[in-house]
Enzyme design. Sequence first.
Site, PDB file in Angstrom:
ATOM      1  CE  LYS A   1      -3.937  -2.301   0.478  1.00  0.00           C
ATOM      2  NZ  LYS A   1      -3.547  -3.721   0.585  1.00  0.00           N
TER       3      LYS A   1
HETATM    4  C1  LIG Z   1      -4.162  -4.886   0.144  1.00  0.00           C
HETATM    5  C2  LIG Z   1      -3.329  -6.089   0.090  1.00  0.00           C
HETATM    6  C3  LIG Z   1      -3.557  -7.097  -0.856  1.00  0.00           C
HETATM    7  C4  LIG Z   1      -4.702  -7.047  -1.836  1.00  0.00           C
HETATM    8  O1  LIG Z   1      -4.535  -6.025  -2.792  1.00  0.00           O
HETATM    9  P1  LIG Z   1      -5.794  -5.502  -3.643  1.00  0.00           P
HETATM   10  O2  LIG Z   1      -5.283  -4.340  -4.404  1.00  0.00           O
HETATM   11  O3  LIG Z   1      -6.817  -5.092  -2.606  1.00  0.00           O
HETATM   12  O4  LIG Z   1      -6.267  -6.618  -4.472  1.00  0.00           O
HETATM   13  C5  LIG Z   1      -2.684  -8.176  -0.883  1.00  0.00           C
HETATM   14  N1  LIG Z   1      -1.674  -8.286  -0.004  1.00  0.00           N
HETATM   15  C6  LIG Z   1      -1.435  -7.333   0.931  1.00  0.00           C
HETATM   16  C7  LIG Z   1      -0.308  -7.529   1.878  1.00  0.00           C
HETATM   17  C8  LIG Z   1      -2.245  -6.200   1.010  1.00  0.00           C
HETATM   18  O5  LIG Z   1      -1.997  -5.264   1.923  1.00  0.00           O
END
Ligand SMILES: *Cc1c(COP(=O)(O)O)cnc(C)c1O
Length: 494
Positions: free
Chosen positions: A112
Amino acid sequence: MAINYSSTRGGEKNVTASQAILQGLAKDGGLFMPDRIPELDCSLEKLSHMTYQEVAYEVMKLFLTDFTEDELKSCISRAYDSKFDTEEIAPLVKADGAYYLELFHGSTIAFKDMALSILPHLMTVSAKKNNVDNTIVILTATSGDTGKAAMAGFAGVDGTKIIVFYPKDGVSRVQELQMLTQKGENTSVVGISGNFDDAQSGVKKIFGDTAFEKELAARGYQLSSANSINIGRLVPQIVYYVYAYVKLLENGEIADGEQINVTVPTGNFGNILAAYFAKQMGLPIAKLICASNDNKVLYDFFRTGVYDRRREFILTSSPSMDILISSNLERLIYLSAGSDPERTKKLMEELSKDGSYTVSEDMRERMTDFAGGFATQEENAEEIRRLYKNTGYLIDTHTGVASCVYRKYVRDTKDQTKTVIASTASPYKFSRSVMEAVSGNVEGKGEFELIEELEKASGVPVPAAIEEIRNAEIRHHRQCAPDEMEKVVSDILK
Ligand SMILES: *Cc1c(COP(=O)(O)O)cnc(C)c1O
């Protein structure tokens, strides 16, 4: 050429990139989509000699056409700086024949950070451009990682406040501590007695409440979103797929133009959608392998054409993927429906009314770039253990899902295309589950004891993000039920 943005549901048309970023969600509940997906206008060869920041500019300028060169470059240089613990920003690690694209070198050690370290800068530039004087209130639902990354990005940013809702019993201990210890007068965190879908639906409901919007405007506030529905998150996520490709090229791992596959551990469908956008821009990607955990709504969808959220919500060892309503899928639906907002709207209404929808054959034919797969918790743990035993490389539980799904995909299809696996979190963020997979012996052990074991096992030093929470003070104590979320927002903004 300027690119404008319109809602996937047809209610709002032709807003600029900065307006779409400010708003987050379109007023009709739809998601903003660019009126076309621009093609890369710089050769892969040329891109291969660029830094992450330079590649970011080449990609993002094509989408954010109302930002000046100076504005965009300044956002990029402020985002991708020493907050990241490596100059490469997103390094590739080759293990057991696959390329793991490590997207967790930012300040909160999950992917993120890749978008949320730039979103606050894009947002403040957008506010200036559009003469916004109101304080911007970022409302965010999190399955664990977005909340911390968004707060880290927005903490102390003038003219903004941020309120995060997370499922009280649905995140890892490290994730929760990271959020509850967040500093900054403009940050608030609220645990809800519900799951991520409840949090996300609650936030969407607040966005749709026009009376509340007016009330807040009278108090000098306007809402925006840091969730992956915001185009200001999607666009920065395209960058690292282009970067990964051109680094493979630069390192002689692939030939210019050679197609690669990507495998992405998926929840809200934001990360993998960014890879799809990269493909539409001309990046040589063949298959997009969408990896799910036990909440395998997307796997079933790609297999059958039926999206059905009416099923048990399972809490797993990969909590950031515990999602039954993948918001960003709406953008793929829209594209597959020939960019037809009426068709998209109808399907989305069916989803909220009946809990499911079925796409037509012509739409399914436009989705054949995607392959779905899933891994159970046991398979995931087994894959983490296997990879570690064979190579010494230790991955987290989300990357474990992707890695496992990729191995199953190769076994079933014999597709030998070189593959990039999005590695979305540091194993330290999920140390209990990771150590359980590796040693099987975690009973009665404290979080920091496991973190020390993990350091010994991986040989990777404990990241600063973990050291920070070791002795930090808990600063946030709010909790509420899902139907009290709007009231809590109102109270916080008193
Ligand atoms: C948010 C997240 C995901 C999923 O990503 P999306 O964009 O919501 O599909 C996968 N792994 C981790 C560690 C995340 O923080």
